[in-house]
Design a protein around this motif. Structure first.
Motif, PDB file in Angstrom:
ATOM      1  N   VAL A 111      -6.205  -1.596  -0.245  1.00  0.00           N
ATOM      2  CA  VAL A 111      -5.110  -0.320  -0.098  1.00  0.00           C
ATOM      3  C   VAL A 111      -4.256  -0.557   1.115  1.00  0.00           C
ATOM      4  O   VAL A 111      -3.276  -0.117   1.323  1.00  0.00           O
ATOM      5  CB  VAL A 111      -6.056   0.893  -0.129  1.00  0.00           C
ATOM      6  CG1 VAL A 111      -5.137   2.013   0.199  1.00  0.00           C
ATOM      7  CG2 VAL A 111      -6.415   0.960  -1.428  1.00  0.00           C
ATOM      8  N   ASP A 112      -5.044  -1.023   2.220  1.00  0.00           N
ATOM      9  CA  ASP A 112      -4.341  -1.078   3.603  1.00  0.00           C
ATOM     10  C   ASP A 112      -3.248  -1.952   3.569  1.00  0.00           C
ATOM     11  O   ASP A 112      -2.356  -1.880   4.282  1.00  0.00           O
ATOM     12  CB  ASP A 112      -5.500  -1.526   4.695  1.00  0.00           C
ATOM     13  CG  ASP A 112      -6.400  -0.397   4.866  1.00  0.00           C
ATOM     14  OD1 ASP A 112      -6.177   0.843   4.694  1.00  0.00           O
ATOM     15  OD2 ASP A 112      -7.450  -0.589   5.404  1.00  0.00           O
ATOM     16  N   LEU A 133      -0.521  -0.302   1.793  1.00  0.00           N
ATOM     17  CA  LEU A 133       0.155   0.678   2.883  1.00  0.00           C
ATOM     18  C   LEU A 133       1.038   0.113   3.856  1.00  0.00           C
ATOM     19  O   LEU A 133       2.001   0.899   4.396  1.00  0.00           O
ATOM     20  CB  LEU A 133      -0.994   1.878   3.249  1.00  0.00           C
ATOM     21  CG  LEU A 133      -1.490   2.585   2.074  1.00  0.00           C
ATOM     22  CD1 LEU A 133      -2.857   3.444   2.650  1.00  0.00           C
ATOM     23  CD2 LEU A 133      -0.360   3.582   1.457  1.00  0.00           C
ATOM     24  N   GLU A 176      -7.971   4.636  -5.301  1.00  0.00           N
ATOM     25  CA  GLU A 176      -8.020   4.736  -4.092  1.00  0.00           C
ATOM     26  C   GLU A 176      -6.473   5.026  -3.494  1.00  0.00           C
ATOM     27  O   GLU A 176      -6.352   5.705  -2.585  1.00  0.00           O
ATOM     28  CB  GLU A 176      -8.742   3.732  -3.199  1.00  0.00           C
ATOM     29  CG  GLU A 176      -8.946   4.009  -1.897  1.00  0.00           C
ATOM     30  CD  GLU A 176      -9.288   2.847  -0.998  1.00  0.00           C
ATOM     31  OE1 GLU A 176      -9.400   3.007   0.390  1.00  0.00           O
ATOM     32  OE2 GLU A 176      -9.928   2.087  -1.597  1.00  0.00           O
ATOM     33  N   LEU A 177      -5.667   4.022  -3.980  1.00  0.00           N
ATOM     34  CA  LEU A 177      -4.396   4.223  -3.664  1.00  0.00           C
ATOM     35  C   LEU A 177      -3.662   5.342  -4.023  1.00  0.00           C
ATOM     36  O   LEU A 177      -2.824   6.173  -3.141  1.00  0.00           O
ATOM     37  CB  LEU A 177      -3.664   2.941  -4.140  1.00  0.00           C
ATOM     38  CG  LEU A 177      -2.008   2.852  -3.713  1.00  0.00           C
ATOM     39  CD1 LEU A 177      -1.816   2.649  -2.148  1.00  0.00           C
ATOM     40  CD2 LEU A 177      -1.311   1.679  -4.256  1.00  0.00           C
ATOM     41  N   GLU A 185      -5.179   8.142  -4.388  1.00  0.00           N
ATOM     42  CA  GLU A 185      -5.883   9.283  -3.641  1.00  0.00           C
ATOM     43  C   GLU A 185      -5.044   9.508  -2.318  1.00  0.00           C
ATOM     44  O   GLU A 185      -4.894  10.529  -1.786  1.00  0.00           O
ATOM     45  CB  GLU A 185      -7.194   9.267  -3.685  1.00  0.00           C
ATOM     46  CG  GLU A 185      -8.114  10.224  -2.918  1.00  0.00           C
ATOM     47  CD  GLU A 185      -9.575  10.033  -2.871  1.00  0.00           C
ATOM     48  OE1 GLU A 185     -10.400  10.428  -2.040  1.00  0.00           O
ATOM     49  OE2 GLU A 185     -10.119   9.454  -4.142  1.00  0.00           O
ATOM     50  N   ARG A 186      -5.141   8.168  -1.811  1.00  0.00           N
ATOM     51  CA  ARG A 186      -4.273   8.187  -0.286  1.00  0.00           C
ATOM     52  C   ARG A 186      -2.891   8.714  -0.307  1.00  0.00           C
ATOM     53  O   ARG A 186      -2.371   8.901   0.662  1.00  0.00           O
ATOM     54  CB  ARG A 186      -4.929   6.777   0.526  1.00  0.00           C
ATOM     55  CG  ARG A 186      -6.187   6.806   0.559  1.00  0.00           C
ATOM     56  CD  ARG A 186      -6.738   5.597   1.107  1.00  0.00           C
ATOM     57  NE  ARG A 186      -5.945   5.218   2.475  1.00  0.00           N
ATOM     58  CZ  ARG A 186      -6.282   4.023   3.004  1.00  0.00           C
ATOM     59  NH1 ARG A 186      -7.155   3.176   2.570  1.00  0.00           N
ATOM     60  NH2 ARG A 186      -5.764   3.889   4.082  1.00  0.00           N
ATOM     61  N   THR A 187      -2.223   8.424  -1.557  1.00  0.00           N
ATOM     62  CA  THR A 187      -0.710   8.506  -1.259  1.00  0.00           C
ATOM     63  C   THR A 187      -0.377   9.734  -2.077  1.00  0.00           C
ATOM     64  O   THR A 187       0.764  10.213  -2.029  1.00  0.00           O
ATOM     65  CB  THR A 187      -0.073   7.214  -1.967  1.00  0.00           C
ATOM     66  OG1 THR A 187      -0.512   7.150  -3.071  1.00  0.00           O
ATOM     67  CG2 THR A 187      -0.236   6.225  -1.246  1.00  0.00           C
ATOM     68  N   SER A 188      -1.290  10.488  -2.888  1.00  0.00           N
ATOM     69  CA  SER A 188      -1.150  11.616  -3.683  1.00  0.00           C
ATOM     70  C   SER A 188       0.024  11.280  -4.577  1.00  0.00           C
ATOM     71  O   SER A 188       0.783  12.275  -5.130  1.00  0.00           O
ATOM     72  CB  SER A 188      -0.735  12.809  -2.969  1.00  0.00           C
ATOM     73  OG  SER A 188      -1.607  13.074  -1.985  1.00  0.00           O
TER      74      SER A 188
END
Length: 199
Positions: free
Chosen positions: A45-46, A49, A75-76, A78-81
């Motif tokens: 994910v990092d 991003l 996860e991506l 969730e972290r970016t909506s």
């Protein structure tokens, strides 16, 4: 603002049919300075991003559901909506990687996805997997083929849920109908063009 294509390579594994392989996956991000669409969510994910670079992610489009393309998708999201989008025919493969998680929102053939000044048109191209899709960006003269077409020919069809005649039909009928100079951004490896891969 004009749309552009940004890119990273992430490393990890691909597992299916009881075997595991080391792989390098391309991550493609299409958009302008304000917003973008992420194509596939492989290993980190990092790393994804970093390519997004603070822009609003409006969608995460999955070309197919092999684990090396969707492993970090939840996860991506969730972290970016941002919503996840995947063809419904990929459900059996999605559940192998993410059992217990709901299927992403459905992609459909011909669907148009805005991507920061460009439009990604969904082309259902089964063969590598039942719900594999390619994404054509006419404004950019590019098609994002996931594992359907590579530099050197069609994607692999030696594993479960894949079929060689089907992938060849998809490539001939859907991809080779596009302009021959279209740049092919693949799921693994180097770019090519449709005319270079014609068969």
């Amino acid at each position: 603002m004009a749309a552009r294509v940004d890119h990273a390579v992430t490393s990890g594994t691909f597992s299916l049919d009881g075997e595991t392989f080391d792989v390098d996956n391309n991550v493609w991000v299409v958009g302008d300075d304000a917003e973008c669409v992420v194509i596939d969510a492989p290993h980190s994910v990092d790393a994804i991003l970093e390519v997004v670079a603070g822009r609003k992610v409006t969608a995460i489009v999955l070309t197919h559901a092999h684990d090396d393309h969707v492993r970090v998708a939840p996860e991506l999201a969730e972290r970016t909506s941002a919503p996840l989008l995947l063809h419904p025919a990929e459900e059996v493969l999605w559940k192998l990687t993410h059992p217990g998680l709901p299927m992403p929102a459905a992609l459909s053939d011909g669907q148009e996805i805005p991507a920061g000044g460009a439009t990604l048109t969904v082309l259902h191209t089964p063969g590598h997997s039942p719900g594999a899709v390619c994404l054509y960006a006419a404004e950019l003269g590019a098609v994002f083929t996931g594992d359907t077409l590579f530099q050197g020919g069609p994607g692999a069809t030696g594993r479960s849920y894949s079929d060689r005649p089907t992938i060849e039909k998809s490539i001939r009928e859907r991809l080779f109908a596009l302009p021959p100079t279209t740049v092919v951004h693949t799921g693994h490896g180097s770019d090519t063009t449709l005319e270079a891969e014609a068969f």
